[in-house]
Enzyme design. Sequence first.
Site, short mmCIF file in Angstrom:
data_model
loop_
_atom_site.label_atom_id
_atom_site.label_comp_id
_atom_site.label_asym_id
_atom_site.label_seq_id
_atom_site.Cartn_x
_atom_site.Cartn_y
_atom_site.Cartn_z
CB ILE A 32 -30.46 6.78 6.21
CG1 ILE A 32 -31.93 6.94 5.92
CG2 ILE A 32 -30.03 7.88 6.87
CD1 ILE A 32 -32.72 7.37 7.17
CG ASP A 80 -21.98 -7.93 15.15
OD1 ASP A 80 -22.44 -6.85 15.74
OD2 ASP A 80 -22.88 -8.91 15.07
CB SER A 173 -31.16 8.90 17.46
OG SER A 173 -31.90 8.45 18.74
CE LYS A 191 -31.97 4.12 16.55
NZ LYS A 191 -30.71 4.16 15.81
C1 HXC Z 1 -39.77 -10.66 17.20
C2 HXC Z 1 -37.60 -11.16 16.62
C3 HXC Z 1 -37.79 -10.43 15.43
C4 HXC Z 1 -39.37 -9.92 14.93
C5 HXC Z 1 -35.84 -11.03 15.32
N1 HXC Z 1 -36.33 -11.51 16.40
N2 HXC Z 1 -36.67 -10.46 14.40
N3 HXC Z 1 -38.45 -11.16 17.43
N4 HXC Z 1 -40.13 -10.29 15.89
N5 HXC Z 1 -39.61 -9.54 13.81
C6 HXC Z 1 -35.46 -12.05 17.46
C7 HXC Z 1 -34.98 -13.24 17.34
O1 HXC Z 1 -35.97 -14.14 17.28
C8 HXC Z 1 -34.10 -13.61 18.15
O2 HXC Z 1 -34.56 -13.74 19.61
C9 HXC Z 1 -33.35 -12.22 18.50
O3 HXC Z 1 -34.35 -11.19 17.79
C10 HXC Z 1 -32.19 -11.96 17.53
O4 HXC Z 1 -32.39 -12.32 16.30
P1 HXC Z 1 -31.34 -12.73 15.34
O5 HXC Z 1 -31.62 -12.85 14.00
O6 HXC Z 1 -30.48 -13.98 15.87
O7 HXC Z 1 -30.21 -11.66 15.54
P2 HXC Z 1 -29.31 -10.95 14.43
O8 HXC Z 1 -28.84 -11.87 13.43
O9 HXC Z 1 -28.14 -10.28 15.37
O10 HXC Z 1 -29.93 -9.67 13.66
C11 HXC Z 1 -30.48 -8.74 14.62
C12 HXC Z 1 -31.81 -7.93 13.98
C13 HXC Z 1 -32.08 -8.13 12.72
C14 HXC Z 1 -32.04 -6.74 14.58
C15 HXC Z 1 -33.04 -9.19 14.57
O11 HXC Z 1 -33.42 -7.39 12.06
C16 HXC Z 1 -30.84 -7.37 11.90
O12 HXC Z 1 -29.67 -7.52 11.67
N6 HXC Z 1 -31.33 -6.06 11.41
C17 HXC Z 1 -29.97 -5.32 10.77
C18 HXC Z 1 -30.73 -4.22 9.89
C19 HXC Z 1 -31.96 -3.34 10.36
O13 HXC Z 1 -32.78 -3.86 11.22
N7 HXC Z 1 -31.82 -2.09 10.16
C20 HXC Z 1 -32.73 -1.32 10.61
C21 HXC Z 1 -32.44 -0.24 9.89
S1 HXC Z 1 -34.07 1.07 10.10
P3 HXC Z 1 -34.63 -15.25 20.14
O14 HXC Z 1 -35.45 -15.12 21.28
O15 HXC Z 1 -35.57 -16.04 19.33
O16 HXC Z 1 -33.05 -15.67 20.39
C22 HXC Z 1 -33.92 1.70 11.38
C23 HXC Z 1 -35.22 2.60 11.51
C24 HXC Z 1 -34.90 3.93 11.94
O17 HXC Z 1 -32.97 1.57 12.15
C25 HXC Z 1 -36.25 4.86 11.91
C26 HXC Z 1 -36.19 6.23 12.05
C27 HXC Z 1 -37.51 6.81 11.83
#
Ligand code: HXC
Length: 318
Positions: A32, A80, A173, A191
């Site tokens: 986006i 980050d 958001s 959010k």
């Molecule tokens: C449960 C989960 C999980 C899942 C991760 N975790 N995925 N728990 N179910 N599916 C847990 C992990 O086990 C860990 O907890 C903790 O989250 C942190 O995970 P890490 O991988 O160590 O963290 P990190 O590398 O910082 O990654 C952060 C993240 C990852 C959010 C988990 O998905 C990420 O980097 N995402 C970035 C990209 C993204 O998500 N974009 C989304 C954009 S879309 P524990 O307890 O095991 O340590 C969006 C939608 C908007 O925002 C919608 C609008 C309509």
Amino acid sequence: MSVPREKYLSPVWKDGLFQNKVLFCTGGAGTICSMQVRAFVALGGNACVIGRNPQKTEQGAKDIAAVRPGAKVIGIGNVDVRDPKMLKDAADRCAKELGGIDFAIAGAAGNFLAPMAQLSPNAFKSVMDIDALGSYNTAKAVLPYLVESAKRNPNSGKSGSAQGTGGRMIFVSATFHYRGQPLQAHVAAAKAAVDQISHSVAIEYGPYGITSNIITPGPIAGTEGMERLAKSDEASVKASKKNIPLGRWGETREIADATTYLFSEAGSYVNGNTLVVDGGAWRTSGASQGEGWDYPDFILSGAAVEGVKGGKRNGSKL
Ligand code: HXC
């Protein structure tokens, strides 16, 4: 990767609108935000896109720069948003290399679907940190530059000023916290905080001429958000669209157009607000309340409500 213009801009905007202006965008290589930045750059601006993954961020910047000959788009990777120092360094570098920062988008986000029973405290904290703290860190890093830009581009309400606009911030958001959403306890909380951070910027920096607003995308086709939040099989997609008043998913262009509006002179008096771009989706997120009342079939059938207290009134003239 070259992206056709109709994917990020409607043909209603004036070329050169953001000439000599600079946009700083976290998550700027995402599905986006990259379109928001593309629109800005196509209309004359330069930009810095910020991200964690250096390859994705740098490639994203190159792709965006291709929309306009002479465009300068810098990809600043290995940042980050949870680290305030990294963000401040990125903002300082952006201002140094491009001459200032006039606009900012806090777009970096983390999301996955998980019930609370499977959501560890650290998982909750990760999303809170990326979305809420990351947005706050972004605001702190760019606001000194936005204040300078607002001085150079006074928000006077006079139309057609030669220098254009500046000193504007957008937070990206979601609508999940409006009505509640299963599997999104972490994101809804984060959010909600993001929204309040934007409102605080609007209140405390409005007196400096800055505007701060929220753009809240609904289900937007072809985005990472939809890949993470919705099943992609035909039946699920059909059911999802049926719950949206406009009956379709949105386009990335529609988020970019909303961004262009808020950054342009047309949005000068909009401050402390939320622009929800979701086809009306959040308003019907609790629409189906019983069998036979499926949305929108029941509305379209013209039938009256029956079978509940307070239902159809006999003798009504309508
Ligand atoms: C449960 C989960 C999980 C899942 C991760 N975790 N995925 N728990 N179910 N599916 C847990 C992990 O086990 C860990 O907890 C903790 O989250 C942190 O995970 P890490 O991988 O160590 O963290 P990190 O590398 O910082 O990654 C952060 C993240 C990852 C959010 C988990 O998905 C990420 O980097 N995402 C970035 C990209 C993204 O998500 N974009 C989304 C954009 S879309 P524990 O307890 O095991 O340590 C969006 C939608 C908007 O925002 C919608 C609008 C309509």
